[in-house]
Design a protein around this motif. Structure first.
Motif, PDB file in Angstrom:
ATOM      1  N   VAL A 151       0.824  -1.205   0.000  1.00  0.00           N
ATOM      2  CA  VAL A 151       0.000   0.000   0.000  1.00  0.00           C
ATOM      3  C   VAL A 151       0.860   1.257   0.000  1.00  0.00           C
ATOM      4  O   VAL A 151       2.007   1.259   0.452  1.00  0.00           O
ATOM      5  CB  VAL A 151      -0.985   0.022   1.190  1.00  0.00           C
ATOM      6  CG1 VAL A 151      -1.981  -1.123   1.087  1.00  0.00           C
ATOM      7  CG2 VAL A 151      -0.256  -0.027   2.506  1.00  0.00           C
ATOM      8  N   SER A 152       0.289   2.316  -0.537  1.00  0.00           N
ATOM      9  CA  SER A 152       0.942   3.613  -0.606  1.00  0.00           C
ATOM     10  C   SER A 152       1.380   4.064   0.783  1.00  0.00           C
ATOM     11  O   SER A 152       0.740   3.753   1.786  1.00  0.00           O
ATOM     12  CB  SER A 152      -0.037   4.622  -1.207  1.00  0.00           C
ATOM     13  OG  SER A 152       0.553   5.894  -1.296  1.00  0.00           O
ATOM     14  N   GLY A 153       2.499   4.792   0.828  1.00  0.00           N
ATOM     15  CA  GLY A 153       3.023   5.280   2.095  1.00  0.00           C
ATOM     16  C   GLY A 153       4.207   4.479   2.594  1.00  0.00           C
ATOM     17  O   GLY A 153       4.434   4.376   3.792  1.00  0.00           O
ATOM     18  N   VAL A 154       5.001   3.923   1.674  1.00  0.00           N
ATOM     19  CA  VAL A 154       6.163   3.102   2.034  1.00  0.00           C
ATOM     20  C   VAL A 154       7.348   4.015   2.356  1.00  0.00           C
ATOM     21  O   VAL A 154       7.728   4.861   1.552  1.00  0.00           O
ATOM     22  CB  VAL A 154       6.536   2.158   0.869  1.00  0.00           C
ATOM     23  CG1 VAL A 154       7.825   1.399   1.175  1.00  0.00           C
ATOM     24  CG2 VAL A 154       5.399   1.200   0.573  1.00  0.00           C
ATOM     25  N   LYS A 155       7.916   3.836   3.536  1.00  0.00           N
ATOM     26  CA  LYS A 155       9.115   4.591   3.916  1.00  0.00           C
ATOM     27  C   LYS A 155      10.337   3.876   3.347  1.00  0.00           C
ATOM     28  O   LYS A 155      10.494   2.662   3.514  1.00  0.00           O
ATOM     29  CB  LYS A 155       9.217   4.702   5.434  1.00  0.00           C
ATOM     30  CG  LYS A 155      10.371   5.572   5.895  1.00  0.00           C
ATOM     31  CD  LYS A 155      10.309   5.773   7.395  1.00  0.00           C
ATOM     32  CE  LYS A 155      11.479   6.577   7.881  1.00  0.00           C
ATOM     33  NZ  LYS A 155      11.265   8.009   7.808  1.00  0.00           N
ATOM     34  N   TYR A 156      11.194   4.632   2.654  1.00  0.00           N
ATOM     35  CA  TYR A 156      12.374   4.058   2.018  1.00  0.00           C
ATOM     36  C   TYR A 156      13.185   3.269   3.041  1.00  0.00           C
ATOM     37  O   TYR A 156      13.528   3.767   4.109  1.00  0.00           O
ATOM     38  CB  TYR A 156      13.244   5.160   1.395  1.00  0.00           C
ATOM     39  CG  TYR A 156      14.427   4.614   0.640  1.00  0.00           C
ATOM     40  CD1 TYR A 156      14.282   4.179  -0.672  1.00  0.00           C
ATOM     41  CD2 TYR A 156      15.678   4.496   1.234  1.00  0.00           C
ATOM     42  CE1 TYR A 156      15.358   3.645  -1.368  1.00  0.00           C
ATOM     43  CE2 TYR A 156      16.757   3.973   0.546  1.00  0.00           C
ATOM     44  CZ  TYR A 156      16.583   3.541  -0.752  1.00  0.00           C
ATOM     45  OH  TYR A 156      17.657   3.020  -1.447  1.00  0.00           O
ATOM     46  N   GLY A 157      13.486   2.013   2.710  1.00  0.00           N
ATOM     47  CA  GLY A 157      14.288   1.149   3.566  1.00  0.00           C
ATOM     48  C   GLY A 157      13.499   0.324   4.560  1.00  0.00           C
ATOM     49  O   GLY A 157      14.061  -0.557   5.198  1.00  0.00           O
ATOM     50  N   THR A 158      12.203   0.593   4.702  1.00  0.00           N
ATOM     51  CA  THR A 158      11.354  -0.156   5.627  1.00  0.00           C
ATOM     52  C   THR A 158      10.444  -1.071   4.823  1.00  0.00           C
ATOM     53  O   THR A 158       9.629  -0.595   4.033  1.00  0.00           O
ATOM     54  CB  THR A 158      10.507   0.798   6.493  1.00  0.00           C
ATOM     55  OG1 THR A 158      11.383   1.667   7.214  1.00  0.00           O
ATOM     56  CG2 THR A 158       9.639   0.023   7.465  1.00  0.00           C
ATOM     57  N   VAL A 159      10.593  -2.368   4.990  1.00  0.00           N
ATOM     58  CA  VAL A 159       9.809  -3.338   4.219  1.00  0.00           C
ATOM     59  C   VAL A 159       8.403  -3.425   4.809  1.00  0.00           C
ATOM     60  O   VAL A 159       8.237  -3.790   5.970  1.00  0.00           O
ATOM     61  CB  VAL A 159      10.480  -4.726   4.225  1.00  0.00           C
ATOM     62  CG1 VAL A 159       9.655  -5.719   3.409  1.00  0.00           C
ATOM     63  CG2 VAL A 159      11.905  -4.632   3.688  1.00  0.00           C
ATOM     64  N   PRO A 160       7.387  -3.094   3.998  1.00  0.00           N
ATOM     65  CA  PRO A 160       6.016  -3.150   4.509  1.00  0.00           C
ATOM     66  C   PRO A 160       5.483  -4.582   4.556  1.00  0.00           C
ATOM     67  O   PRO A 160       6.046  -5.490   3.933  1.00  0.00           O
ATOM     68  CB  PRO A 160       5.234  -2.313   3.496  1.00  0.00           C
ATOM     69  CG  PRO A 160       6.000  -2.470   2.225  1.00  0.00           C
ATOM     70  CD  PRO A 160       7.446  -2.586   2.636  1.00  0.00           C
ATOM     71  N   ALA A 161       4.392  -4.758   5.278  1.00  0.00           N
ATOM     72  CA  ALA A 161       3.735  -6.067   5.347  1.00  0.00           C
ATOM     73  C   ALA A 161       3.380  -6.537   3.938  1.00  0.00           C
ATOM     74  O   ALA A 161       2.975  -5.739   3.094  1.00  0.00           O
ATOM     75  CB  ALA A 161       2.472  -5.970   6.197  1.00  0.00           C
ATOM     76  N   GLY A 162       3.569  -7.817   3.674  1.00  0.00           N
ATOM     77  CA  GLY A 162       3.226  -8.395   2.381  1.00  0.00           C
ATOM     78  C   GLY A 162       4.287  -8.220   1.310  1.00  0.00           C
ATOM     79  O   GLY A 162       4.065  -8.548   0.151  1.00  0.00           O
ATOM     80  N   ALA A 163       5.456  -7.681   1.679  1.00  0.00           N
ATOM     81  CA  ALA A 163       6.522  -7.435   0.703  1.00  0.00           C
ATOM     82  C   ALA A 163       7.832  -8.065   1.160  1.00  0.00           C
ATOM     83  O   ALA A 163       7.994  -8.427   2.325  1.00  0.00           O
ATOM     84  CB  ALA A 163       6.718  -5.934   0.505  1.00  0.00           C
ATOM     85  N   TYR A 164       8.758  -8.192   0.212  1.00  0.00           N
ATOM     86  CA  TYR A 164      10.117  -8.631   0.531  1.00  0.00           C
ATOM     87  C   TYR A 164      11.086  -7.888  -0.378  1.00  0.00           C
ATOM     88  O   TYR A 164      10.710  -7.399  -1.446  1.00  0.00           O
ATOM     89  CB  TYR A 164      10.279 -10.163   0.368  1.00  0.00           C
ATOM     90  CG  TYR A 164      10.099 -10.654  -1.047  1.00  0.00           C
ATOM     91  CD1 TYR A 164      11.202 -10.814  -1.885  1.00  0.00           C
ATOM     92  CD2 TYR A 164       8.844 -10.945  -1.553  1.00  0.00           C
ATOM     93  CE1 TYR A 164      11.046 -11.253  -3.186  1.00  0.00           C
ATOM     94  CE2 TYR A 164       8.685 -11.382  -2.854  1.00  0.00           C
ATOM     95  CZ  TYR A 164       9.784 -11.540  -3.668  1.00  0.00           C
ATOM     96  OH  TYR A 164       9.618 -11.966  -4.957  1.00  0.00           O
ATOM     97  N   GLU A 165      12.331  -7.782   0.064  1.00  0.00           N
ATOM     98  CA  GLU A 165      13.361  -7.091  -0.717  1.00  0.00           C
ATOM     99  C   GLU A 165      13.890  -8.053  -1.775  1.00  0.00           C
ATOM    100  O   GLU A 165      14.552  -9.027  -1.455  1.00  0.00           O
ATOM    101  CB  GLU A 165      14.469  -6.584   0.194  1.00  0.00           C
ATOM    102  CG  GLU A 165      13.971  -5.483   1.116  1.00  0.00           C
ATOM    103  CD  GLU A 165      14.983  -5.019   2.131  1.00  0.00           C
ATOM    104  OE1 GLU A 165      15.625  -5.885   2.785  1.00  0.00           O
ATOM    105  OE2 GLU A 165      15.121  -3.799   2.298  1.00  0.00           O
ATOM    106  N   ALA A 166      13.592  -7.761  -3.039  1.00  0.00           N
ATOM    107  CA  ALA A 166      13.934  -8.655  -4.136  1.00  0.00           C
ATOM    108  C   ALA A 166      15.400  -8.568  -4.546  1.00  0.00           C
ATOM    109  O   ALA A 166      15.915  -9.488  -5.176  1.00  0.00           O
ATOM    110  CB  ALA A 166      13.040  -8.359  -5.347  1.00  0.00           C
ATOM    111  N   LYS A 167      16.083  -7.498  -4.203  1.00  0.00           N
ATOM    112  CA  LYS A 167      17.485  -7.313  -4.593  1.00  0.00           C
ATOM    113  C   LYS A 167      18.360  -6.958  -3.401  1.00  0.00           C
ATOM    114  O   LYS A 167      19.373  -6.297  -3.550  1.00  0.00           O
ATOM    115  CB  LYS A 167      17.591  -6.188  -5.640  1.00  0.00           C
ATOM    116  CG  LYS A 167      16.821  -6.413  -6.908  1.00  0.00           C
ATOM    117  CD  LYS A 167      17.601  -7.281  -7.847  1.00  0.00           C
ATOM    118  CE  LYS A 167      16.871  -7.400  -9.184  1.00  0.00           C
ATOM    119  NZ  LYS A 167      17.643  -8.114 -10.148  1.00  0.00           N
ATOM    120  N   GLY A 168      17.967  -7.366  -2.216  1.00  0.00           N
ATOM    121  CA  GLY A 168      18.734  -7.060  -1.015  1.00  0.00           C
ATOM    122  C   GLY A 168      18.247  -5.782  -0.349  1.00  0.00           C
ATOM    123  O   GLY A 168      17.320  -5.130  -0.813  1.00  0.00           O
ATOM    124  N   ALA A 169      18.911  -5.433   0.745  1.00  0.00           N
ATOM    125  CA  ALA A 169      18.522  -4.266   1.533  1.00  0.00           C
ATOM    126  C   ALA A 169      18.686  -2.978   0.735  1.00  0.00           C
ATOM    127  O   ALA A 169      19.485  -2.898  -0.205  1.00  0.00           O
ATOM    128  CB  ALA A 169      19.366  -4.206   2.803  1.00  0.00           C
TER     129      ALA A 169
END
Length: 122
Positions: A76-94
């Motif tokens: 959902v909209s409102g993602v803070k850079y560097g903070t992984v939101p619920a339902g997501a994962y970092e696809a290319k690392g931190a």
């Protein structure tokens, strides 16, 4: 289709959208994408399709250096850079640290055929 193949296809779709190009404004693409100020901006977009499947921040213009790539479902909209939101994962690392004065491109992909782009300079 296996989950691994779905993840690979999503990462490819996000990467492909990075190469699609966009104008200098924050309203390029199918919907508006913006970022707040600072080195850990909050990224927002104005689409209501049940959330995004991918978010990518890369150096701009044209270097294609991925700073942060998220994949998932219902981001959902409102993602803070560097903070992984619920339902997501970092696809290319931190997330890599942003540099003041460097321009960046943001690409958001949704479950439909729409994507949104915007640029920002912290």
């Amino acid at each position: 289709m296996s989950l691994g193949i779905q993840k690979s296809m999503l990462v490819l779709a996000v990467a492909a959208s990075l190469f699609a190009g966009c104008g200098p404004s924050t309203t390029a693409g199918s919907f508006k994408v913006t970022a707040s100020s600072g080195l850990t901006p909050t990224i927002t977009w104005d689409v209501a399709e049940g959330g995004a499947l991918g978010l990518a921040v890369s150096e701009f213009p044209g270097t294609s250096v991925n700073m942060w790539v998220l994949s998932g479902s219902g981001i959902v909209s409102g993602v803070k850079y560097g903070t992984v939101p619920a339902g997501a994962y970092e696809a290319k690392g931190a997330a890599k640290p942003l540099v003041a004065g460097q321009q960046y491109d943001i690409t958001i992909t949704t479950s439909g055929t729409r994507s949104g782009n915007g640029q920002f300079t912290p």
